[in-house]
Scaffold this motif. Structure first.
Motif, PDB file in Angstrom:
ATOM      1  N   MET A   1      16.639  49.296 -16.588  1.00 42.44           N
ATOM      2  CA  MET A   1      15.471  48.535 -16.971  1.00 42.44           C
ATOM      3  C   MET A   1      15.849  47.584 -18.104  1.00 42.44           C
ATOM      4  SD  MET A   1      11.660  49.871 -17.929  1.00 42.44           S
ATOM      5  CE  MET A   1      11.214  49.972 -16.219  1.00 42.44           C
ATOM      6  N   SER A   2      15.477  46.316 -18.013  1.00 42.54           N
ATOM      7  CA  SER A   2      15.873  45.329 -19.016  1.00 42.54           C
ATOM      8  C   SER A   2      14.901  45.246 -20.182  1.00 42.54           C
ATOM      9  CB  SER A   2      16.018  43.951 -18.367  1.00 42.54           C
ATOM     10  OG  SER A   2      14.778  43.548 -17.804  1.00 42.54           O
ATOM     11  N   SER A   3      13.641  45.695 -19.989  1.00 37.10           N
ATOM     12  CA  SER A   3      12.665  45.700 -21.082  1.00 37.10           C
ATOM     13  C   SER A   3      11.511  46.620 -20.725  1.00 37.10           C
ATOM     14  CB  SER A   3      12.151  44.292 -21.366  1.00 37.10           C
ATOM     15  OG  SER A   3      11.401  43.805 -20.267  1.00 37.10           O
ATOM     16  N   PHE A   4      10.747  47.005 -21.758  1.00 36.69           N
ATOM     17  CA  PHE A   4       9.520  47.765 -21.593  1.00 36.69           C
ATOM     18  C   PHE A   4       8.377  46.923 -22.155  1.00 36.69           C
ATOM     19  CE2 PHE A   4      12.683  51.144 -21.665  1.00 36.69           C
ATOM     20  CZ  PHE A   4      12.217  52.020 -20.687  1.00 36.69           C
ATOM     21  N   VAL A 102      24.719  54.704 -25.644  1.00 38.47           N
ATOM     22  CA  VAL A 102      23.516  54.400 -26.433  1.00 38.47           C
ATOM     23  C   VAL A 102      23.183  52.931 -26.198  1.00 38.47           C
ATOM     24  CG1 VAL A 102      22.510  54.298 -28.750  1.00 38.47           C
ATOM     25  CG2 VAL A 102      24.214  56.054 -28.212  1.00 38.47           C
ATOM     26  N   SER A 103      21.948  52.660 -25.793  1.00 37.07           N
ATOM     27  CA  SER A 103      21.529  51.270 -25.601  1.00 37.07           C
ATOM     28  C   SER A 103      20.131  51.059 -26.175  1.00 37.07           C
ATOM     29  CB  SER A 103      21.575  50.878 -24.123  1.00 37.07           C
ATOM     30  OG  SER A 103      20.818  51.772 -23.344  1.00 37.07           O
ATOM     31  N   PHE A 104      19.866  49.828 -26.580  1.00 40.11           N
ATOM     32  CA  PHE A 104      18.591  49.446 -27.177  1.00 40.11           C
ATOM     33  C   PHE A 104      17.883  48.497 -26.209  1.00 40.11           C
ATOM     34  CE2 PHE A 104      21.385  50.738 -30.534  1.00 40.11           C
ATOM     35  CZ  PHE A 104      20.569  51.445 -31.411  1.00 40.11           C
ATOM     36  N   ILE A 105      16.775  48.953 -25.655  1.00 38.72           N
ATOM     37  CA  ILE A 105      16.037  48.179 -24.655  1.00 38.72           C
ATOM     38  C   ILE A 105      14.819  47.559 -25.333  1.00 38.72           C
ATOM     39  CG2 ILE A 105      14.852  48.268 -22.431  1.00 38.72           C
ATOM     40  CD1 ILE A 105      16.531  50.878 -21.917  1.00 38.72           C
ATOM     41  N   PRO A 106      14.663  46.229 -25.302  1.00 40.28           N
ATOM     42  CA  PRO A 106      13.546  45.578 -26.001  1.00 40.28           C
ATOM     43  C   PRO A 106      12.177  46.020 -25.481  1.00 40.28           C
ATOM     44  CG  PRO A 106      15.187  43.962 -25.294  1.00 40.28           C
ATOM     45  CD  PRO A 106      15.553  45.259 -24.643  1.00 40.28           C
ATOM     46  N   VAL A 107      11.235  46.110 -26.410  1.00 39.93           N
ATOM     47  CA  VAL A 107       9.840  46.395 -26.067  1.00 39.93           C
ATOM     48  C   VAL A 107       9.050  45.114 -26.278  1.00 39.93           C
ATOM     49  CG1 VAL A 107       7.761  47.694 -26.699  1.00 39.93           C
ATOM     50  CG2 VAL A 107       9.995  48.832 -26.650  1.00 39.93           C
ATOM     51  N   GLU A 119       7.882  34.979 -26.895  1.00 38.23           N
ATOM     52  CA  GLU A 119       8.299  36.377 -26.858  1.00 38.23           C
ATOM     53  C   GLU A 119       9.708  36.502 -27.417  1.00 38.23           C
ATOM     54  OE1 GLU A 119       7.230  39.980 -26.416  1.00 38.23           O
ATOM     55  OE2 GLU A 119       6.167  38.873 -24.888  1.00 38.23           O
ATOM     56  N   ARG A 120       9.905  37.460 -28.350  1.00 32.41           N
ATOM     57  CA  ARG A 120      11.239  37.724 -28.890  1.00 32.41           C
ATOM     58  C   ARG A 120      11.810  38.961 -28.226  1.00 32.41           C
ATOM     59  NH1 ARG A 120      11.420  38.280 -35.108  1.00 32.41           N
ATOM     60  NH2 ARG A 120      13.587  38.648 -34.637  1.00 32.41           N
ATOM     61  N   LEU A 121      12.945  38.800 -27.590  1.00 33.69           N
ATOM     62  CA  LEU A 121      13.576  39.935 -26.926  1.00 33.69           C
ATOM     63  C   LEU A 121      14.604  40.624 -27.808  1.00 33.69           C
ATOM     64  CD1 LEU A 121      14.133  38.505 -23.347  1.00 33.69           C
ATOM     65  CD2 LEU A 121      12.382  40.086 -24.099  1.00 33.69           C
TER      66      LEU A 121
END
Length: 199
Positions: A1-4, A102-107, A119-121
């Motif tokens: 998933m690229s974003s939530f 470990v990954s950080f997925i933008p909200v 929108e800031r990703l």
């Protein structure tokens, strides 16, 4: 998933290979006293995944499967990575980096809510040279300098981007104890402490 999307309910629930957390306490030593007993650190579930069939921890998702996100500056993201590596290095035996990611997925904000019209990703902050090599306070419930810096920015109404932190763990080839010498196995959606280590 690229974003939530903030506030959305994700189409899955906690189970034998999936857990949600909505705090930043990687180990028990990072849990504030008032949260001990009600909140559990990441290390218990990650240890259970290693000792079972592997799994995924999503940080920034509520127990009811709603996207909350965790606001993190670039320095807090580095701090979180360092705390996770430090935790796995304290497991017995030490967990090698090929067993986890470990990954950080933008909200993203709800539809129609934007930051300065767009929108800031990602966090577009450029780290300062002196801060890149600055020591972080790990293994403590007290705030690190990066948390104090983020708090000061928040008071000026500068909120960093929110993320869901995804920590994926493969099944280990042996049994592991966590940083406190405890060993867990994964049940359907809970962690079961093993009273006697099976070696």
């Amino acid at each position: 998933m690229s974003s939530f999307r903030l506030g959305d309910k994700i189409d899955c629930a906690e189970g034998s290979c999936l857990e949600f957390k909505n705090h930043r306490a990687v180990t028990d030593s990072m849990l504030p006293q008032h949260k001990k007993g009600s909140a559990k650190p990441y290390s218990n579930v990650l240890n259970a995944f290693l000792n079972s069939d592997g799994g995924c921890l999503l940080v920034g998702i509520s127990d009811k499967s709603y996207v909350k996100g965790i606001h993190l500056t670039i320095y807090q993201k580095l701090h979180m990575r360092m705390a996770i590596v430090d935790m796995f290095n304290r497991f017995q035996p030490r967990v090698t980096k090929d067993l986890y990611t470990v990954s950080f997925i933008p909200v993203l904000r709800p539809e129609g809510e934007y930051n300065n019209g767009e929108e800031r990703l990602e966090d577009d902050e450029i780290p300062e040279d002196e801060d890149i090599n600055r020591a972080h306070l790990l293994r403590s419930e007290n705030p690190c300098w990066c948390d104090l810096q983020a708090k000061a920015r928040k008071e000026l109404c500068v909120l960093p981007p929110a993320y869901v932190v995804k920590i994926s763990v493969k099944k280990g080839e042996q049994l592991y104890k966590n940083e406190e010498g405890l060993q867990f196995r994964r049940g359907h959606s809970s962690n079961m402490q093993q009273k006697k280590a099976i070696w």
